[in-house]
Every structure is written in structure tokens, then in C-alpha cells.
Scaffold this motif. Structure first.
Motif, PDB file in Angstrom:
ATOM      1  N   TYR A   1       0.827  -1.206   0.000  1.00  0.00           N
ATOM      2  CA  TYR A   1       0.000   0.000   0.000  1.00  0.00           C
ATOM      3  C   TYR A   1       0.863   1.259   0.000  1.00  0.00           C
ATOM      4  O   TYR A   1       0.622   2.197  -0.766  1.00  0.00           O
ATOM      5  CB  TYR A   1      -0.926  -0.022   1.213  1.00  0.00           C
ATOM      6  N   LEU A   2       1.895   1.294   0.859  1.00  0.00           N
ATOM      7  CA  LEU A   2       2.752   2.476   0.952  1.00  0.00           C
ATOM      8  C   LEU A   2       3.539   2.689  -0.339  1.00  0.00           C
ATOM      9  O   LEU A   2       3.730   3.831  -0.779  1.00  0.00           O
ATOM     10  CB  LEU A   2       3.705   2.337   2.142  1.00  0.00           C
ATOM     11  N   ASP A   3       4.002   1.609  -0.942  1.00  0.00           N
ATOM     12  CA  ASP A   3       4.713   1.741  -2.223  1.00  0.00           C
ATOM     13  C   ASP A   3       3.790   2.312  -3.298  1.00  0.00           C
ATOM     14  O   ASP A   3       4.206   3.148  -4.116  1.00  0.00           O
ATOM     15  CB  ASP A   3       5.260   0.379  -2.662  1.00  0.00           C
ATOM     16  N   ARG A   4       2.563   1.855  -3.297  1.00  0.00           N
ATOM     17  CA  ARG A   4       1.603   2.362  -4.276  1.00  0.00           C
ATOM     18  C   ARG A   4       1.256   3.815  -3.998  1.00  0.00           C
ATOM     19  O   ARG A   4       1.147   4.628  -4.926  1.00  0.00           O
ATOM     20  CB  ARG A   4       0.338   1.491  -4.227  1.00  0.00           C
ATOM     21  N   LEU A   5       1.091   4.160  -2.731  1.00  0.00           N
ATOM     22  CA  LEU A   5       0.792   5.541  -2.367  1.00  0.00           C
ATOM     23  C   LEU A   5       1.888   6.481  -2.854  1.00  0.00           C
ATOM     24  O   LEU A   5       1.604   7.591  -3.333  1.00  0.00           O
ATOM     25  CB  LEU A   5       0.646   5.650  -0.845  1.00  0.00           C
ATOM     26  N   GLU A   6       3.134   6.037  -2.760  1.00  0.00           N
ATOM     27  CA  GLU A   6       4.254   6.876  -3.179  1.00  0.00           C
ATOM     28  C   GLU A   6       4.146   7.273  -4.651  1.00  0.00           C
ATOM     29  O   GLU A   6       4.499   8.401  -5.031  1.00  0.00           O
ATOM     30  CB  GLU A   6       5.567   6.139  -2.931  1.00  0.00           C
ATOM     31  N   THR A   7       3.645   6.372  -5.481  1.00  0.00           N
ATOM     32  CA  THR A   7       3.546   6.671  -6.915  1.00  0.00           C
ATOM     33  C   THR A   7       2.420   7.635  -7.234  1.00  0.00           C
ATOM     34  O   THR A   7       2.400   8.229  -8.322  1.00  0.00           O
ATOM     35  CB  THR A   7       3.332   5.380  -7.722  1.00  0.00           C
ATOM     36  N   ARG A   8       1.487   7.842  -6.298  1.00  0.00           N
ATOM     37  CA  ARG A   8       0.323   8.673  -6.562  1.00  0.00           C
ATOM     38  C   ARG A   8       0.360  10.014  -5.846  1.00  0.00           C
ATOM     39  O   ARG A   8      -0.405  10.918  -6.180  1.00  0.00           O
ATOM     40  CB  ARG A   8      -0.958   7.938  -6.114  1.00  0.00           C
ATOM     41  N   ILE A   9       1.245  10.154  -4.880  1.00  0.00           N
ATOM     42  CA  ILE A   9       1.161  11.280  -3.954  1.00  0.00           C
ATOM     43  C   ILE A   9       1.341  12.634  -4.643  1.00  0.00           C
ATOM     44  O   ILE A   9       0.711  13.629  -4.267  1.00  0.00           O
ATOM     45  CB  ILE A   9       2.177  11.091  -2.801  1.00  0.00           C
ATOM     46  N   THR A  10       2.189  12.699  -5.674  1.00  0.00           N
ATOM     47  CA  THR A  10       2.427  13.980  -6.353  1.00  0.00           C
ATOM     48  C   THR A  10       1.266  14.372  -7.268  1.00  0.00           C
ATOM     49  O   THR A  10       1.218  15.503  -7.762  1.00  0.00           O
ATOM     50  CB  THR A  10       3.729  13.923  -7.180  1.00  0.00           C
ATOM     51  N   LEU A  11       0.337  13.467  -7.497  1.00  0.00           N
ATOM     52  CA  LEU A  11      -0.783  13.741  -8.402  1.00  0.00           C
ATOM     53  C   LEU A  11      -2.034  14.175  -7.658  1.00  0.00           C
ATOM     54  O   LEU A  11      -3.031  14.554  -8.289  1.00  0.00           O
ATOM     55  CB  LEU A  11      -1.104  12.488  -9.231  1.00  0.00           C
ATOM     56  N   MET A  12      -2.006  14.150  -6.332  1.00  0.00           N
ATOM     57  CA  MET A  12      -3.213  14.381  -5.550  1.00  0.00           C
ATOM     58  C   MET A  12      -3.448  15.859  -5.274  1.00  0.00           C
ATOM     59  O   MET A  12      -2.507  16.632  -5.086  1.00  0.00           O
ATOM     60  CB  MET A  12      -3.129  13.629  -4.215  1.00  0.00           C
ATOM     61  N   SER A  13      -4.722  16.220  -5.188  1.00  0.00           N
ATOM     62  CA  SER A  13      -5.107  17.565  -4.758  1.00  0.00           C
ATOM     63  C   SER A  13      -4.983  17.656  -3.243  1.00  0.00           C
ATOM     64  O   SER A  13      -4.777  16.652  -2.551  1.00  0.00           O
ATOM     65  CB  SER A  13      -6.550  17.845  -5.176  1.00  0.00           C
ATOM     66  N   SER A  14      -5.133  18.872  -2.707  1.00  0.00           N
ATOM     67  CA  SER A  14      -5.032  19.070  -1.257  1.00  0.00           C
ATOM     68  C   SER A  14      -6.058  18.236  -0.506  1.00  0.00           C
ATOM     69  O   SER A  14      -5.754  17.604   0.513  1.00  0.00           O
ATOM     70  CB  SER A  14      -5.218  20.553  -0.912  1.00  0.00           C
ATOM     71  N   GLU A  15      -7.302  18.211  -0.998  1.00  0.00           N
ATOM     72  CA  GLU A  15      -8.344  17.426  -0.328  1.00  0.00           C
ATOM     73  C   GLU A  15      -8.067  15.935  -0.440  1.00  0.00           C
ATOM     74  O   GLU A  15      -8.300  15.173   0.503  1.00  0.00           O
ATOM     75  CB  GLU A  15      -9.714  17.755  -0.927  1.00  0.00           C
ATOM     76  N   GLU A  16      -7.556  15.513  -1.592  1.00  0.00           N
ATOM     77  CA  GLU A  16      -7.214  14.096  -1.749  1.00  0.00           C
ATOM     78  C   GLU A  16      -6.078  13.698  -0.811  1.00  0.00           C
ATOM     79  O   GLU A  16      -6.073  12.588  -0.272  1.00  0.00           O
ATOM     80  CB  GLU A  16      -6.823  13.816  -3.204  1.00  0.00           C
TER      81      GLU A  16
END
Length: 331
Positions: free
Chosen positions: A174-189
Motif C-alpha cells: 500500500y505504501l509503495d503504491r501511495l508513493e507513486t500517486r502522492i504527487t498527483l493528488m489535490s489538497s483534499e485528496e
């Protein structure tokens, strides 16, 4: 990377930021990092390392309200943290490590670990520790206690233990996957993901603590011995309470209570130790008043001492002293 020390208590939600020593001259890079970490740990370069070698630290960090997510590379170094009770408010933060490459060694008063690639473990910033890393790549998540209030005791209990099991592997994925998405998220996300991440961490670590049960007896015996030595050296202190002992030994109150459960609890243990020490002085010294002996062994009031003494030994302190006098004269 800013030259000022890091403010560990700043968990204000913020988008991902990149910190790096890369943009400083090699001769300054380690000092920049040392200053950055000065409020948390004392760091030192590896033996034989000179300023000309440079000191590369480069990581992405993101405050997600309920967790602080950090991912990056850290040059080999050693470190130590000494928590001083005089500094007041606890930090109330854990660091959760997920090692991708390199090795990490941590040591506290009770435990030591050697973590390699793939390992995951938890460290408390309210506990003394020391350690070292080789050139390290991986994740470090800051976990504020306020976000984990329901499972705080479980997290305290598994600090400085290699976390294992299917749920921990699921958490790592889960944490590895989160790392790949974190720069794409909005503030609320990011806020929502931070809340979900805290819940995921709590669930996986809490349920994986079965492994701790196998070692609980040995751990509790170590805690008991540390607390026993502290108690015996502070028996005369009026404010010798379970809360104070837990604070001084930097362990949770629940861990302290578990360690003393088999002997009737912490407060009962302290009382019995005080009474036995007072009893020994009472029968060996005829020159001191009962009130003075009570005071010397942590009792503010002679009446409290007398009641407790009678419950423990079946007679009052004066009756005990008189009994001993009669024995000495007839013997």
C-alpha cells in the motif's frame, strides 16, 4: 534544503516538497544536514568520511494531516537521540521505516534490531535510541500520536521490533503504491489519503502484534527490573508514582502496569517495599521516632504509615518495636 533545524511538530497539511543537499558545495552538505536534524537527533558521518566527499540527502516529503510521508535517499551516518524530561512536552511522534535498500541498526534500552531491504519497523521519538544506516533508500513516515490514540499502546509495544506477517506485507504494498500517486493528488485528496493511511497503518500493526506475545514475557521482565531498580533508589520520594516511573523510564503506563501485574501492581509494590524498609529500620534502630522513620521512607503522615503497617504486619509500628525490645531483653 533549509539550513534551519526541522520543526517536527509542524504537521500542517502541505503538498509534496523536495529537500536536497545536492545544491550546496560538497564541503557544506553534511553541516546542512546536521543542522536540519539538530532538534531531533545528533548525527555523525561514517568513519573516514571527509567534507570533500559530499553528503547527499534527497527526499520528497508531504504533510498529509494524519501522517507525514517521506521518501528518499540518505547518505550513510550514525545518530543518537537522548530524551530529556526537563524539556517538558513529549514529542508524541513515531517514525515508521520501510527499507528499500541499505541497512539500518537501531538500539534502545530494551531492544536492538538490524534491518535490511524489505524490513519495516517503528521507532518512538519519546524514547532514547541510537543507531546507524548505510547508504539508505526507503520510506520514513511520521505518525503523530493524536492520529493513533486508539492504538497508541499497541504501537508503543512494537517499537524497535521488525514487523512481519501478511498484514505488514499488505501495508508495504500500500505504501509503495501511495508513493507513486502522492504527487498527483489535490489538497483534499491528500487529506483523505492521510486519514486512510493512518487507519491502514493502525489496523495492520495492531493485528500483527501477535508476534509480540511470544516475546512479551522477556520484555516485561526487562521492564520490571528497570522499574524495580528505579523504585528502590527513590523509595523516600513522596512523589514516587506510576506516572512518574513511566515518564522517567520512557515507557507507556500500560506497559508498566503489565510488568507489575503478577506482583499486585506498581502502587502496591512500592507500598510493600516502603513498609519492609521501614520495618527493617524500626527493629534495628531504637533511637529514631516512628514518625521520623515513616517520613524517611516516603510517608508524609505517621497515621498513614501506621495503618499501612498494621495491614501488612498485623501490629502497629510501636507494638512491633516493643515486641522486639522484649525479645532483646529476654534473650
Amino acid at each position: 534544503m533549509p539550513r534551519e533545524p526541522r520543526n517536527i511538530r509542524d504537521i500542517t497539511p502541505a503538498p509534496p516538497r523536495l529537500f536536497s543537499t545536492r545544491y550546496y558545495p560538497p564541503s557544506e552538505q553534511f553541516e546542512v544536514w546536521k543542522t536540519r536534524m539538530a532538534s531531533l537527533v545528533d548525527v555523525a558521518p561514517p568513519e573516514g568520511h571527509g567534507p570533500a566527499h559530499g553528503f547527499l540527502v534527497e527526499y520528497l516529503t508531504c504533510n498529509m494531516a494524519d501522517v507525514v510521508f517521506t521518501s528518499g535517499r540518505f547518505a550513510a551516518q550514525s545518530f543518537a537521540r537522548v530524551v530529556k524530561p526537563s524539556h517538558g512536552t513529549p514529542v508524541d511522534i513515531w517514525w515508521l521505516y520501510r527499507v528499500r535498500s541499505g541497512e539500518a541498526r537501531f538500539e534502545t534500552a530494551e531492544r536492538r534490531i538490524h534491518a535490511g531491504p524489505g524490513a519495516m519497523f517503528l521507532i518512538s521519538l519519546d524514547q532514547d535510541f541510537r543507531g546507524s544506516i548505510t547508504d539508505y533508500d526507503g520510506l520514513v513516515l511520521g505518525l503523530p500520536r493524536q492520529s493513533f490514540a486508539d492504538v497508541a499502546d499497541q504501537l508503543d509495544g512494537v517499537c524497535n521490533i521488525l514487523l512481519e506477517g501478511n498484514l505488514i506485507e499488505l501495508l508495504a504494498d500500500y505504501l509503495d503504491r501511495l508513493e507513486t500517486r502522492i504527487t498527483l493528488m489535490s489538497s483534499e485528496e491528500l487529506r483523505q489519503a492521510g486519514r486512510a493511511t493512518a487507519q491502514m497503518i493502525a489496523a495492520c500493526i495492531q493485528l500483527s502484534s501477535d508476534r509480540l506475545e511470544q516475546a512479551r514475557g522477556a520484555i516485561e521482565s526487562v521492564l520490571f527490573e528497570r522499574a524495580r531498580l528505579y523504585i528502590e533508589s527513590h523509595l523516600a520520594d513522596f512523589d514516587l508514582t506510576p506516572d512518574r516511573i513511566a515518564q522517567q523510564l520512557r515507557i507507556s503506563r500500560s506497559a508498566l502496569y503489565r510488568a507489575f501485574e503478577s506482583v499486585g501492581g506498581v502502587a502496591g509494590y512500592i507500598l510493600r517495599k516502603r513498609l519492609r524498609a521501614a520495618h527493617a529500620e524500626l527493629v534495628s534502630s531504637t533511637g529514631r521516632q516512628v514518625q521520623e522513620i515513616a517520613y524517611r521512607h516516603g510517608f508524609k503522615l505517621a497515621s498513614d504509615f501506621t495503618r499501612a503497617f498494621r495491614r501488612e504486619f498485623g501490629v502497629s509500628p510501636r507494638e512491633m518495636r516493643e515486641r522486639m525490645r522484649r525479645r532483646s531483653t529476654t534473650g
